[in-house]
Design an enzyme around this catalytic site. Sequence first.
Site, PDB file in Angstrom:
ATOM      1  N   GLY A  12       0.768  -1.234   0.000  1.00  0.00           N
ATOM      2  CA  GLY A  12       0.000   0.000   0.000  1.00  0.00           C
ATOM      3  C   GLY A  12       0.801   1.286   0.000  1.00  0.00           C
ATOM      4  O   GLY A  12       0.325   2.301   0.498  1.00  0.00           O
ATOM      5  N   MET A  90      -4.484  -6.589  -7.329  1.00  0.00           N
ATOM      6  CA  MET A  90      -3.983  -7.667  -8.178  1.00  0.00           C
ATOM      7  C   MET A  90      -5.093  -8.515  -8.808  1.00  0.00           C
ATOM      8  O   MET A  90      -4.932  -9.706  -9.017  1.00  0.00           O
ATOM      9  CB  MET A  90      -3.012  -8.543  -7.378  1.00  0.00           C
ATOM     10  N   ASN A 107      -5.713   3.146 -13.050  1.00  0.00           N
ATOM     11  CA  ASN A 107      -4.716   2.211 -12.526  1.00  0.00           C
ATOM     12  C   ASN A 107      -3.335   2.815 -12.712  1.00  0.00           C
ATOM     13  O   ASN A 107      -3.104   3.606 -13.625  1.00  0.00           O
ATOM     14  CB  ASN A 107      -4.808   0.880 -13.279  1.00  0.00           C
ATOM     15  N   HIS A 109       0.720   1.631 -13.247  1.00  0.00           N
ATOM     16  CA  HIS A 109       1.503   0.471 -13.679  1.00  0.00           C
ATOM     17  C   HIS A 109       2.975   0.868 -13.778  1.00  0.00           C
ATOM     18  O   HIS A 109       3.294   1.912 -14.338  1.00  0.00           O
ATOM     19  CB  HIS A 109       0.988  -0.029 -15.028  1.00  0.00           C
TER      20      HIS A 109
END
Length: 193
Positions: A12, A90, A107, A109
């Site tokens: 986190g 995930m 999101n 990445h």
Amino acid sequence: MKRIAIFASGQGTNAQAIMEAAEQKQLKAEVVLLVTDRPEAEVVERAKAYGVEVFAFTPKAYSSKADFEREIVSRLESAHVDLVALAGYMRLIGPTLLGAYEGKIVNIHPSLLPSFQGMNAIEQAFKAKVKVTGVTIHFVDEGMDTGPIVAQDVVWIEEQDSIETLTKKIQAVEHRLYPATLQTLLSSKESIK
């Protein structure tokens, strides 16, 4: 004030960067919910430290992905969430959640998409011996790391870098770029309604 839910499955650190930015008013939004598919994940304690409500679920306790996504949608709606920020979540988002929050899920990445999609992107880039990688923030669609790109930033891979040092460099960029990009999205008139 706009309301954000964070989805995370692990430590986190990106979730904490978002919560910290909101607390310091660099991100003019309120983080109102953490959703995690791993009740034992470290991110749960980070969220509690910021006073953020946590919905921790075990996917196997539901008969289907659609069932647990319906529960998530219900919780998001109850919390009046405007934007969902995936931060190390995930799981692929399914049609139930995508349909309810279309264009409102982003999101982060750890690569310059479309290069090095999926799991272990930092290791993929390192093993490919590329000179540059980076961080991408994108809208979520039904694919894996395939949605429209919102922001990217470059991280150079130096000769002396290891996977560990490269990971730290990428995380430093993530922790700066994600809150700033969320702020841009939330303040954009045509974006999050």
